[in-house]
Design a protein around this motif. Structure first.
Motif, PDB file in Angstrom:
ATOM      1  N   VAL A 252     -52.541 -16.854 -73.985  1.00 22.08           N
ATOM      2  CA  VAL A 252     -53.675 -16.234 -73.298  1.00 22.08           C
ATOM      3  C   VAL A 252     -53.133 -15.410 -72.134  1.00 22.08           C
ATOM      4  O   VAL A 252     -52.354 -15.919 -71.316  1.00 22.08           O
ATOM      5  N   VAL A 253     -53.536 -14.151 -72.046  1.00 24.64           N
ATOM      6  CA  VAL A 253     -53.128 -13.277 -70.946  1.00 24.64           C
ATOM      7  C   VAL A 253     -54.169 -13.380 -69.834  1.00 24.64           C
ATOM      8  O   VAL A 253     -55.378 -13.280 -70.092  1.00 24.64           O
ATOM      9  N   ILE A 254     -53.706 -13.559 -68.608  1.00 27.23           N
ATOM     10  CA  ILE A 254     -54.620 -13.716 -67.478  1.00 27.23           C
ATOM     11  C   ILE A 254     -54.148 -12.874 -66.294  1.00 27.23           C
ATOM     12  O   ILE A 254     -52.991 -12.485 -66.210  1.00 27.23           O
ATOM     13  N   ASP A 255     -55.077 -12.612 -65.386  1.00 21.09           N
ATOM     14  CA  ASP A 255     -54.772 -12.107 -64.053  1.00 21.09           C
ATOM     15  C   ASP A 255     -55.069 -13.230 -63.079  1.00 21.09           C
ATOM     16  O   ASP A 255     -56.147 -13.845 -63.154  1.00 21.09           O
ATOM     17  N   VAL A 256     -54.162 -13.510 -62.156  1.00 22.00           N
ATOM     18  CA  VAL A 256     -54.333 -14.636 -61.245  1.00 22.00           C
ATOM     19  C   VAL A 256     -53.872 -14.243 -59.846  1.00 22.00           C
ATOM     20  O   VAL A 256     -52.930 -13.434 -59.693  1.00 22.00           O
ATOM     21  N   GLU A 257     -54.532 -14.788 -58.838  1.00 24.48           N
ATOM     22  CA  GLU A 257     -54.103 -14.572 -57.462  1.00 24.48           C
ATOM     23  C   GLU A 257     -52.673 -15.099 -57.306  1.00 24.48           C
ATOM     24  O   GLU A 257     -52.335 -16.180 -57.794  1.00 24.48           O
ATOM     25  N   ALA A 258     -51.831 -14.327 -56.625  1.00 21.03           N
ATOM     26  CA  ALA A 258     -50.431 -14.712 -56.471  1.00 21.03           C
ATOM     27  C   ALA A 258     -50.288 -16.086 -55.832  1.00 21.03           C
ATOM     28  O   ALA A 258     -49.416 -16.872 -56.205  1.00 21.03           O
ATOM     29  N   SER A 259     -51.171 -16.414 -54.888  1.00 22.47           N
ATOM     30  CA  SER A 259     -51.078 -17.695 -54.191  1.00 22.47           C
ATOM     31  C   SER A 259     -51.394 -18.877 -55.103  1.00 22.47           C
ATOM     32  O   SER A 259     -51.052 -20.015 -54.791  1.00 22.47           O
ATOM     33  N   ALA A 260     -52.052 -18.616 -56.236  1.00 23.25           N
ATOM     34  CA  ALA A 260     -52.440 -19.702 -57.147  1.00 23.25           C
ATOM     35  C   ALA A 260     -51.440 -19.908 -58.273  1.00 23.25           C
ATOM     36  O   ALA A 260     -51.605 -20.831 -59.074  1.00 23.25           O
ATOM     37  N   MET A 261     -50.419 -19.084 -58.350  1.00 24.53           N
ATOM     38  CA  MET A 261     -49.437 -19.210 -59.432  1.00 24.53           C
ATOM     39  C   MET A 261     -48.829 -20.605 -59.547  1.00 24.53           C
ATOM     40  O   MET A 261     -48.664 -21.128 -60.650  1.00 24.53           O
ATOM     41  N   PRO A 262     -48.478 -21.256 -58.414  1.00 19.15           N
ATOM     42  CA  PRO A 262     -47.894 -22.601 -58.545  1.00 19.15           C
ATOM     43  C   PRO A 262     -48.815 -23.595 -59.244  1.00 19.15           C
ATOM     44  O   PRO A 262     -48.343 -24.557 -59.865  1.00 19.15           O
ATOM     45  N   LEU A 263     -50.146 -23.387 -59.169  1.00 15.13           N
ATOM     46  CA  LEU A 263     -51.092 -24.304 -59.794  1.00 15.13           C
ATOM     47  C   LEU A 263     -51.063 -24.193 -61.322  1.00 15.13           C
ATOM     48  O   LEU A 263     -51.511 -25.105 -62.016  1.00 15.13           O
ATOM     49  N   LEU A 264     -50.529 -23.085 -61.815  1.00 19.02           N
ATOM     50  CA  LEU A 264     -50.500 -22.854 -63.258  1.00 19.02           C
ATOM     51  C   LEU A 264     -49.101 -23.005 -63.844  1.00 19.02           C
ATOM     52  O   LEU A 264     -48.888 -22.697 -65.016  1.00 19.02           O
ATOM     53  N   ALA A 265     -48.172 -23.468 -63.049  1.00 16.25           N
ATOM     54  CA  ALA A 265     -46.772 -23.529 -63.483  1.00 16.25           C
ATOM     55  C   ALA A 265     -46.591 -24.310 -64.779  1.00 16.25           C
ATOM     56  O   ALA A 265     -45.772 -23.938 -65.629  1.00 16.25           O
ATOM     57  N   ASP A 266     -47.370 -25.388 -64.967  1.00 18.08           N
ATOM     58  CA  ASP A 266     -47.201 -26.213 -66.165  1.00 18.08           C
ATOM     59  C   ASP A 266     -47.676 -25.511 -67.418  1.00 18.08           C
ATOM     60  O   ASP A 266     -47.340 -25.939 -68.533  1.00 18.08           O
ATOM     61  N   PHE A 267     -48.488 -24.456 -67.278  1.00 16.58           N
ATOM     62  CA  PHE A 267     -49.042 -23.775 -68.438  1.00 16.58           C
ATOM     63  C   PHE A 267     -48.322 -22.461 -68.757  1.00 16.58           C
ATOM     64  O   PHE A 267     -48.593 -21.842 -69.771  1.00 16.58           O
ATOM     65  N   ILE A 268     -47.445 -22.014 -67.871  1.00 17.85           N
ATOM     66  CA  ILE A 268     -46.722 -20.759 -68.081  1.00 17.85           C
ATOM     67  C   ILE A 268     -45.391 -21.062 -68.768  1.00 17.85           C
ATOM     68  O   ILE A 268     -44.552 -21.784 -68.219  1.00 17.85           O
ATOM     69  N   PRO A 269     -45.180 -20.560 -69.983  1.00 22.29           N
ATOM     70  CA  PRO A 269     -43.937 -20.887 -70.712  1.00 22.29           C
ATOM     71  C   PRO A 269     -42.723 -20.240 -70.067  1.00 22.29           C
ATOM     72  O   PRO A 269     -42.826 -19.226 -69.367  1.00 22.29           O
ATOM     73  N   ASP A 270     -41.576 -20.836 -70.318  1.00 21.37           N
ATOM     74  CA  ASP A 270     -40.321 -20.250 -69.826  1.00 21.37           C
ATOM     75  C   ASP A 270     -40.132 -18.854 -70.419  1.00 21.37           C
ATOM     76  O   ASP A 270     -40.350 -18.632 -71.616  1.00 21.37           O
TER      77      ASP A 270
END
Length: 328
Positions: A252-270
């Motif tokens: 899934v392609v998303i746009d996310v606030e830069a400050s919230a990136m750490p909250l999605l770390a588990d869902f972003i593949p290497d």
């Protein structure tokens, strides 16, 4: 053929044995030497020696000298004549800290949750521990139950069959509706049940995929216990994290606030490409199904926007619309 004769205790083993024997005797108002020996798998003479040692053990009083009430005591007539053990005076243990009623209630709820899981179902030890917690607190324990655990069978008709599969060591077969809306017949070795919020999942070795897979219980139908013995047990395979990526995951392609990136770390593949755009970042998530994506996006309102694919956008939009409708 008789088993090997128990060996005499070493000093450390004797201490551990005594620490286990005293609570056992306290839980049983009257127990025979033979019953105690069978429970601890030792010779009756070792039980008698331990009881004699307990009878001269205690805690010195304020004068640092032992008085009668500072020592354990037993019913010697019952011990010598009937080979029965009855503690008539208990020292120190009765004054030891106990769980508060609230602490015991929390532990009981956790044990009730465990008893709902197939791998722990029908465990007499859990029921025994719940009973001990109910008795051994500093106050009355309020009646408690875990709603999710009690309602699990009514919400997931397949649970009883999963338990039967685990208990009998037989493979489980069922129809499964995957994240893409495709229905497949699967045959698995049931390994474990887990939950996230109100959602329950079966972890099992899938013979179709020849790997560990996770199945949502509410997507399982037509389950049957087969005659084929299981080939894998939980102790034989590595169970990955519940939402660890797999080849079947959806991107899934998303746009996310830069400050919230750490909250999605588990869902972003290497190796996922992340492109900054002002204060936001465009990146790719991997999810096992769009149901989980809806929950994830709903937890970050205004912070994340789903860009593609269209099916993911539609799933999130429908979820949001259904939620808004409930407020009308």
């Amino acid at each position: 053929m008789a088993g090997p004769k128990p060996q005499p205790f070493q000093a450390r083993d004797k201490l551990a044995f005594l620490l286990a024997l005293v609570p056992y005797l306290m839980d049983h108002d009257r127990v025979t030497v033979t019953e105690a020996a069978e429970h601890f798998a030792v010779e009756p003479e070792q039980i008698r020696d331990a009881v004699n040692l307990i009878a001269v053990s205690g805690l010195p009083g304020e004068t640092s000298a032992y008085q009668h009430d500072d020592l354990f005591d037993i019913d010697w007539d019952a011990f010598e004549n009937d080979d029965e053990i009855v503690l008539t005076n208990r020292v120190a243990i009765d004054d030891s800290p106990r769980f508060s009623a609230r602490e015991a209630s929390a532990l009981i709820m956790g044990l009730q949750y465990l008893s709902a899981l197939p791998e722990y179902a029908d465990r007499a030890s859990i029921a025994s521990l719940i009973a001990k917690l109910s008795r051994g607190t500093s106050g009355a324990v309020a009646p408690v139950s875990v709603g999710g655990a009690e309602s699990l069978e009514s919400l997931t008709p397949s649970l009883a069959l999963i338990r039967e599969s685990v208990d009998k060591g037989l493979q489980l077969e069922f129809d499964y509706l995957n994240a893409r809306g495709e229905r497949e017949r699967r045959r698995v070795d049931a390994l474990q049940i887990e939950s996230i919020d109100a959602d329950w999942y079966l972890r099992g070795w899938c013979h179709l995929r020849e790997a560990v897979r996770t199945f949502r219980l509410d997507r399982i139908s037509g389950a049957v216990v087969t005659d084929a013995a299981i080939e894998h047990r939980a102790s034989d395979v590595r169970l990955p994290a519940l939402f660890e990526g797999s080849p079947d995951d959806l991107e899934v392609v998303i746009d996310v606030e830069a400050s919230a990136m750490p909250l999605l770390a588990d869902f972003i593949p290497d190796g996922a490409r992340s492109t900054p755009d002002g204060g936001r970042i465009r990146t790719t998530l991997r999810v096992s199904h769009y149901h989980g994506l809806k929950r994830l996006i709903a937890s970050m309102p205004g912070v994340v926007t789903v860009i593609a694919p269209e099916a993911a956008r539609a799933a999130v939009a429908e979820w949001a619309a259904a939620g808004a409708e409930r407020y009308r």
